[in-house]
Motif scaffolding. Sequence first.
Motif, short mmCIF file in Angstrom:
data_model
loop_
_atom_site.label_atom_id
_atom_site.label_comp_id
_atom_site.label_asym_id
_atom_site.label_seq_id
_atom_site.Cartn_x
_atom_site.Cartn_y
_atom_site.Cartn_z
N LEU A 12 0.48 -1.46 -0.20
CA LEU A 12 -0.12 0.19 0.07
C LEU A 12 0.80 1.33 0.15
CD1 LEU A 12 -3.18 -0.78 2.31
CD2 LEU A 12 -3.11 -0.68 0.11
N SER A 13 1.68 1.27 0.80
CA SER A 13 2.20 2.46 0.28
C SER A 13 3.29 3.21 -0.79
CB SER A 13 3.84 2.84 1.85
OG SER A 13 4.85 1.44 1.31
N ALA A 14 3.67 1.50 -1.89
CA ALA A 14 4.11 1.68 -2.51
C ALA A 14 3.32 2.51 -3.64
CB ALA A 14 4.70 0.38 -3.19
N CYS A 15 1.53 2.58 -3.20
CA CYS A 15 1.27 3.20 -4.28
C CYS A 15 0.97 4.55 -3.48
CB CYS A 15 -0.37 2.79 -4.15
SG CYS A 15 -0.20 0.93 -5.03
N ALA A 16 1.48 5.29 -2.47
CA ALA A 16 0.94 6.04 -2.14
C ALA A 16 1.48 7.23 -3.10
CB ALA A 16 1.62 6.28 -0.89
N PRO A 17 0.80 8.42 -3.44
CA PRO A 17 1.33 9.67 -4.35
C PRO A 17 3.08 10.05 -3.43
CG PRO A 17 -0.20 10.37 -2.96
CD PRO A 17 -0.31 9.08 -2.37
N LEU A 18 3.79 10.22 -4.74
CA LEU A 18 5.01 11.06 -3.84
C LEU A 18 5.24 12.20 -3.84
CD1 LEU A 18 7.19 8.92 -7.00
CD2 LEU A 18 6.93 8.48 -4.29
N PRO A 19 5.68 12.47 -2.83
CA PRO A 19 6.06 14.35 -2.05
C PRO A 19 5.97 15.30 -3.83
CG PRO A 19 7.74 13.03 -1.65
CD PRO A 19 6.30 11.89 -1.75
N SER A 20 4.57 15.52 -3.67
CA SER A 20 5.30 16.38 -5.03
C SER A 20 6.93 17.85 -5.32
CB SER A 20 4.35 17.53 -5.35
OG SER A 20 4.63 18.20 -3.92
N ALA A 21 7.10 18.29 -5.72
CA ALA A 21 8.64 18.74 -6.01
C ALA A 21 7.86 19.89 -5.67
CB ALA A 21 9.18 18.79 -7.41
N ALA A 22 9.04 20.61 -4.28
CA ALA A 22 9.09 22.34 -4.36
C ALA A 22 8.75 23.03 -5.48
CB ALA A 22 9.96 22.49 -3.50
N PRO A 23 7.38 23.74 -5.68
CA PRO A 23 7.56 24.44 -7.36
C PRO A 23 9.01 25.89 -7.30
CG PRO A 23 6.87 25.75 -4.61
CD PRO A 23 7.14 24.33 -4.41
N ALA A 24 9.19 25.48 -8.28
CA ALA A 24 9.95 26.09 -8.84
C ALA A 24 9.90 28.03 -8.03
CB ALA A 24 10.31 26.95 -10.82
N LEU A 25 11.47 27.99 -8.21
CA LEU A 25 11.64 29.30 -7.11
C LEU A 25 11.51 30.52 -8.44
CD1 LEU A 25 12.73 31.37 -4.98
CD2 LEU A 25 14.82 30.45 -6.26
N ILE A 26 10.18 31.85 -8.14
CA ILE A 26 10.43 32.64 -8.76
C ILE A 26 10.70 34.19 -8.54
CG2 ILE A 26 8.08 33.95 -10.27
CD1 ILE A 26 6.67 31.16 -9.84
N ARG A 134 12.71 29.99 -16.39
CA ARG A 134 13.32 30.40 -15.20
C ARG A 134 15.01 29.97 -15.24
NH1 ARG A 134 9.68 34.68 -13.49
NH2 ARG A 134 7.94 33.89 -13.81
N ASP A 135 15.44 30.67 -14.33
CA ASP A 135 16.87 30.33 -13.98
C ASP A 135 16.99 29.66 -12.99
OD1 ASP A 135 17.31 32.82 -12.51
OD2 ASP A 135 18.76 33.51 -14.38
N ARG A 139 14.35 33.57 -11.97
CA ARG A 139 14.52 34.78 -13.08
C ARG A 139 13.95 34.77 -14.33
NH1 ARG A 139 20.03 37.08 -11.85
NH2 ARG A 139 20.65 35.10 -12.81
N PRO A 140 13.63 35.45 -15.45
CA PRO A 140 12.54 34.94 -16.45
C PRO A 140 14.25 34.50 -17.96
CG PRO A 140 11.87 36.59 -16.26
CD PRO A 140 12.32 37.12 -14.94
N ALA A 141 14.00 33.22 -17.96
CA ALA A 141 15.32 32.71 -19.44
C ALA A 141 14.27 32.61 -20.04
CB ALA A 141 15.12 31.32 -18.68
N LEU A 142 13.15 32.65 -20.48
CA LEU A 142 12.44 32.57 -22.10
C LEU A 142 11.26 32.99 -21.29
CD1 LEU A 142 12.40 31.86 -25.02
CD2 LEU A 142 12.11 29.60 -24.40
N VAL A 143 10.68 34.37 -22.68
CA VAL A 143 9.63 34.86 -22.80
C VAL A 143 9.37 34.51 -23.96
CG1 VAL A 143 8.71 36.61 -22.06
CG2 VAL A 143 10.16 36.32 -20.11
N ILE A 144 8.00 34.64 -24.45
CA ILE A 144 6.88 34.82 -25.11
C ILE A 144 6.21 35.63 -25.34
CG2 ILE A 144 5.76 33.92 -26.51
CD1 ILE A 144 8.18 32.09 -26.71
N ALA A 160 18.76 38.42 -7.94
CA ALA A 160 17.47 37.93 -8.02
C ALA A 160 16.82 38.57 -8.96
CB ALA A 160 16.24 37.40 -6.58
N ASP A 161 17.23 40.50 -8.00
CA ASP A 161 16.84 41.65 -9.14
C ASP A 161 17.18 42.01 -10.14
OD1 ASP A 161 18.62 42.29 -7.09
OD2 ASP A 161 17.14 43.99 -6.49
#
Length: 187
Positions: A12-26, A134-135, A139-144, A160-161
């Motif tokens: 059952l523990s093998a079926c448990a969801p994996l912890p989500s990756a940390a959100p990307a730094l913005i 983002r880098d 910071r933005p690395a590619l913007v459309i 960062a700034d």
Amino acid sequence: MVAILAVATLGLSACAPLPSAAPALIAARTFAPAFELQGRISASAGEQAASGSIDWRHAHGTDSFTLLTPLGQIAAQLEASAVGAHLRTADGQELSADSAETLLPHVLGIDIPVASLGRWVQAAPDAAAEVRNRDSAGRPALVIDQGWRIEYLAYLSTAADSPPARLDISRGDARIRLVIDSWTTLP
């Protein structure tokens, strides 16, 4: 029985969801309404190409562009405000128009949205733009934006700034490469 419970628990523990990756730094990016920059620029579109240095002052609804040849001679000066724009070239030609956007293609050979360019050189795209990458500092690395691809190849520092130091702006066969040597936020 204990062995069966242990196996079932492991299964059952093998079926448990994996912890989500940390959100990307913005990184928080602010748009400076007034700035001055000096750098080097190259522009190309098909067979047309131009290169040299640029001095750009953007303040209080006005823009002043001075474009210099690779040898340091003034190639063109463009002054723009809400009431219109005026271009003077090294060969004595003078043109006037409603906006810098109308006149800048006479110098660079590329029709580029000048209003957006002020945000692009700060890596502070408006809400309608799509930040695709983002880098490591967030910071933005590619913007459309409006069909333009803005790649931030380097920043002036690791903060960062920090403003961008190298940009590659392209759409179709039109390309502008900008290396910013000096950046000043104005009051």
